[in-house]
Write an enzyme that holds these catalytic residues in place. Structure first.
Site, short mmCIF file in Angstrom:
data_model
loop_
_atom_site.label_atom_id
_atom_site.label_comp_id
_atom_site.label_asym_id
_atom_site.label_seq_id
_atom_site.Cartn_x
_atom_site.Cartn_y
_atom_site.Cartn_z
N SER A 100 0.85 -1.20 0.00
CA SER A 100 0.00 0.00 0.00
C SER A 100 0.89 1.25 0.00
O SER A 100 1.68 1.43 -0.91
CB SER A 100 -0.96 -0.06 1.19
N HIS A 126 -7.34 -6.12 0.50
CA HIS A 126 -6.19 -5.23 0.48
C HIS A 126 -5.08 -5.70 1.41
O HIS A 126 -3.90 -5.54 1.10
CB HIS A 126 -6.65 -3.82 0.87
N ASP A 165 -1.14 14.22 13.92
CA ASP A 165 -1.31 15.58 13.38
C ASP A 165 -0.62 15.72 12.02
O ASP A 165 -1.18 16.29 11.08
CB ASP A 165 -0.75 16.62 14.35
#
Length: 255
Positions: A85, A235, A176
């Site tokens: 991925s 996946h 963040d």
């Protein structure tokens, strides 16, 4: 940046790059099996993931530079590089820039194309976690379930939990920075970039990350690419069908 990695085994270096919101430890079972075949396995945490350092900078160019610094620092060459991925995209960018480092390249369930944002519910859920209130893994799971219905995905995400101190949970990922740079995850490998050496692309039979129409572009940018399907897998093909995944990659790297 000095990346954290769990290294075991002796032999040809075999580097594994995890996906978005994952970590090298997700690959420990498969990695140990690979090491038994004569490989020194490196389960690498990419920046802002696992135990690697945090930074506000996050894109494939900088992830590529992190990886070359890791290879140079550890005197690694002629490596087998496997990326899943997001880790697969890092591996592609690395391969076109530093082909001389790679002996075999394996890309797991990701194409070269652009992928639109599709992690927002997960990131929203993680961002709402208040560890001043949530004191157990069960409480975190319940809070996440509002945003992430799939139990398996929640279990995957909760592997990022750790005890910052007694009674205080936290996340290993730099949330963040990942939220701020999430658009970088789906960027395409630029059209003018090509890798001329052998590459194995694997796709899950139940996954929609590599479609039939994507294969033409893959073979344009990776002209020696072989594309194989892992049956009974989506996946997370390495976790959903580890036996076929392992057999397929071993056949490729041993040739």
């Amino acid at each position: 940046m000095k990346l954290h990695a769990n290294v075991f085994g002796e032999g040809i270096p075999f580097l594994i790059l995890h996906g978005f919101l994952g970590m090298g430890d997700n690959w420990k079972t498969l990695g140990k099996k690979i090491s038994e075949q004569g490989y020194q396995v490196h389960l690498i945490d990419q920046r802002n993931h696992g135990r690697s350092p945090h930074s506000s900078e996050f894109n494939y160019d900088i992830l590529t530079e992190d990886l070359i610094a890791y290879c140079v620092g550890n005197k690694l060459k002629d490596v087998v590089l496997l990326g899943h991925s997001m880790g697969g995209k890092t591996a592609m960018f690395f391969a076109v820039k530093y082909p001389e480092i790679i002996k075999k390249l394996i890309i797991a369930d990701i194409g070269t194309k652009y992928y639109p944002l599709h992690h927002q519910d997960i990131l929203d859920g993680l961002d709402t976690l208040d560890f001043e209130v949530l004191k157990t893994r069960g409480e975190v799971d319940k809070a996440l379930s509002v945003y992430v219905k799939d139990v398996g995905v929640r279990m995957f995400l909760m592997k990022n939990l750790f005890w910052k101190e007694k009674g205080v949970l936290g996340l290993r990922i730099h949330l963040d920075a990942l939220i701020e740079n999430v658009a970088e995850i789906g960027v395409a490998l630029p059209d003018n970039m090509e890798y001329e050496n052998e590459t194995l692309f694997l796709k899950g039979a139940k996954s929609n990350y590599i479609l039939d129409e994507d294969e033409l572009l893959i073979k344009k940018q990776f002209p020696k690419a072989e594309i194989k399907e892992i049956p009974n897998a989506g996946h997370w093909l390495h976790a959903e069908n580890p036996a076929d995944f392992f057999a397929t990659i071993m056949e490729f790297v041993k040739n």
